[in-house]
Scaffold this motif. Structure first.
Motif, short mmCIF file in Angstrom:
data_model
loop_
_atom_site.label_atom_id
_atom_site.label_comp_id
_atom_site.label_asym_id
_atom_site.label_seq_id
_atom_site.Cartn_x
_atom_site.Cartn_y
_atom_site.Cartn_z
N THR A 122 33.41 42.67 28.40
CA THR A 122 32.06 42.10 28.24
C THR A 122 32.07 40.74 27.56
N SER A 123 33.26 40.29 27.15
CA SER A 123 33.37 39.01 26.45
C SER A 123 32.97 37.83 27.33
N GLN A 124 32.44 36.80 26.70
CA GLN A 124 32.08 35.58 27.42
C GLN A 124 33.32 34.81 27.88
N GLN A 125 34.48 35.18 27.32
CA GLN A 125 35.73 34.57 27.75
C GLN A 125 36.11 35.02 29.16
N VAL A 126 35.59 36.16 29.54
CA VAL A 126 35.94 36.75 30.84
C VAL A 126 34.84 36.47 31.85
N HIS A 127 35.19 35.71 32.87
CA HIS A 127 34.23 35.36 33.93
C HIS A 127 34.47 36.17 35.20
N HIS A 128 35.72 36.62 35.37
CA HIS A 128 36.06 37.37 36.58
C HIS A 128 36.96 38.55 36.22
N ASP A 155 26.73 46.09 33.33
CA ASP A 155 26.80 44.88 32.52
C ASP A 155 27.77 43.85 33.07
N ILE A 156 28.83 44.32 33.71
CA ILE A 156 29.86 43.37 34.17
C ILE A 156 29.95 43.28 35.70
N ARG A 157 29.00 43.89 36.39
CA ARG A 157 29.05 43.92 37.85
C ARG A 157 29.18 42.52 38.46
N GLU A 158 28.48 41.55 37.89
CA GLU A 158 28.51 40.20 38.44
C GLU A 158 29.87 39.52 38.25
N LYS A 159 30.69 40.06 37.37
CA LYS A 159 32.01 39.48 37.12
C LYS A 159 33.07 40.00 38.10
N LEU A 160 32.76 41.08 38.78
CA LEU A 160 33.77 41.74 39.62
C LEU A 160 34.13 40.91 40.85
N LEU A 167 47.53 44.54 45.69
CA LEU A 167 48.35 43.34 45.88
C LEU A 167 47.52 42.08 45.65
N GLN A 168 46.37 41.98 46.27
CA GLN A 168 45.51 40.81 46.10
C GLN A 168 44.92 40.76 44.70
N THR A 169 44.60 41.92 44.13
CA THR A 169 44.11 41.98 42.76
C THR A 169 45.14 41.37 41.80
N GLU A 179 40.49 36.50 34.85
CA GLU A 179 41.10 36.64 33.52
C GLU A 179 41.60 38.05 33.25
N VAL A 180 41.01 39.02 33.94
CA VAL A 180 41.33 40.43 33.74
C VAL A 180 41.41 41.12 35.10
N GLY A 181 42.27 42.11 35.20
CA GLY A 181 42.34 42.88 36.44
C GLY A 181 42.76 44.32 36.17
N PHE A 182 42.25 45.22 36.99
CA PHE A 182 42.69 46.62 36.94
C PHE A 182 43.80 46.79 37.97
N THR A 183 44.94 47.34 37.54
CA THR A 183 46.05 47.49 38.46
C THR A 183 46.86 48.73 38.11
N SER A 184 47.95 48.92 38.82
CA SER A 184 48.82 50.07 38.60
C SER A 184 49.82 49.77 37.49
N LYS A 185 50.15 50.78 36.71
CA LYS A 185 51.16 50.63 35.66
C LYS A 185 52.49 50.21 36.25
N SER A 186 52.78 50.64 37.46
CA SER A 186 54.04 50.29 38.11
C SER A 186 54.17 48.79 38.32
N VAL A 187 53.04 48.11 38.47
CA VAL A 187 53.06 46.66 38.67
C VAL A 187 53.45 45.94 37.39
N VAL A 188 52.79 46.27 36.28
CA VAL A 188 53.03 45.54 35.03
C VAL A 188 54.39 45.87 34.41
N LEU A 189 55.01 46.97 34.84
CA LEU A 189 56.35 47.31 34.36
C LEU A 189 57.45 46.64 35.17
#
Length: 254
Positions: A122-128, A155-160, A167-169, A179-189
């Motif tokens: 919800t931070s103003q730092q995060v636009h997408h 609250d954050i729907r407009e940022k999505l 893959l594209q995420t 600035e932020v993304g939801f992804t799989s743990k396998s990706v970040v490892l």
């Protein structure tokens, strides 16, 4: 109608390209959350059997649609059970799907890792905020589930911003488009992106378990036999070790 025509044209082009592949190559359709893990699995399988594999990455929903349209895939490694189960019930597979593991959802950011999850979103730092298309990708569906459970979705729907798949995420986060993304743990490892930004695991109580399954697509002759060998390999100790190292939870019953 236009979309179906375009899809069929793409499949015909892909089919023509496959003719150039040697007959021993297995064509493996893989959900995008496995984009890095599958490389290690395919390498281990080739070392064990000598069989080479051609990997096609996409969202589980899109790959399912391609299989129904006749795409010449031998194996489908899905991010859930519903898509392969659908193919099984409609007669596209040799047998029922088998669960090979459970995926885990994380939030990946290039911002300060000390910010708690909800204030970060919800931070103003995060636009997408990047998530995979929930209509095509199980991880996208889980992401929406989490946002609603945390009562921040509206609250954050407009940022999505929606990627066609994980893959594209991932590309949105890597490029800085989000600035932020939801992804799989396998990706970040994975070694390829583990030094980019920081991540936090999402509480697994906030989304339904992401049971992931694979299935052999109907074929005849040697190609089917080789596809069966790949399916069997997925449940060996070697494959289980690779999957666990990549952040998946292995079904203890397998």
């Amino acid at each position: 109608m236009i979309k179906r025509v375009v899809l069929r044209v793409c499949i015909l082009i892909f089919s023509a390209a496959c003719v150039e592949q040697k007959s021993e190559d297995l064509r493996i359709a893989v959900s995008a959350n496995m984009q890095f893990t599958i490389d290690d699995l395919v390498a281990a399988f080739k070392e064990r059997t000598g069989i080479r594999c051609q990997v096609i990455i996409g969202s589980s929903g899109k790959l399912t649609a391609q299989i129904k349209e006749g795409a010449p895939y031998d194996i489908f490694v899905s991010a859930d059970t519903s898509y392969p189960d659908q193919l099984f019930k409609e007669g596209y597979t040799m047998s029922a799907p088998k669960i090979y593991g459970y995926g885990k959802l994380v939030v990946w950011s290039r911002l300060d890792s000390t910010i708690p999850l909800i204030p970060l979103l919800t931070s103003q730092q995060v636009h997408h905020i990047a998530i995979a298309n929930p209509k095509l990708a199980p991880y996208g569906k889980a992401s929406v589930e989490v946002l609603k459970k945390m009562k921040v979705y509206d609250d954050i729907r407009e940022k999505l911003v929606f990627g066609e798949s994980i893959l594209q995420t991932n590309q949105f986060v890597i490029s800085g488009a989000a600035e932020v993304g939801f992804t799989s743990k396998s990706v970040v490892l994975s070694n390829k992106v583990k030094d980019i930004g920081s991540w936090v695991a999402v509480d697994q109580r906030d989304y339904k378990p992401i049971a992931q399954a694979l299935v052999v697509i109907k074929h005849e002759g040697d190609q089917y036999k080789k596809a069966e060998r790949f399916q069997e390999f997925f449940f060996t100790n070697t494959a289980k070790t690779i999957l666990e190292k990549s952040g998946y939870t292995i079904n203890s019953e397998e």
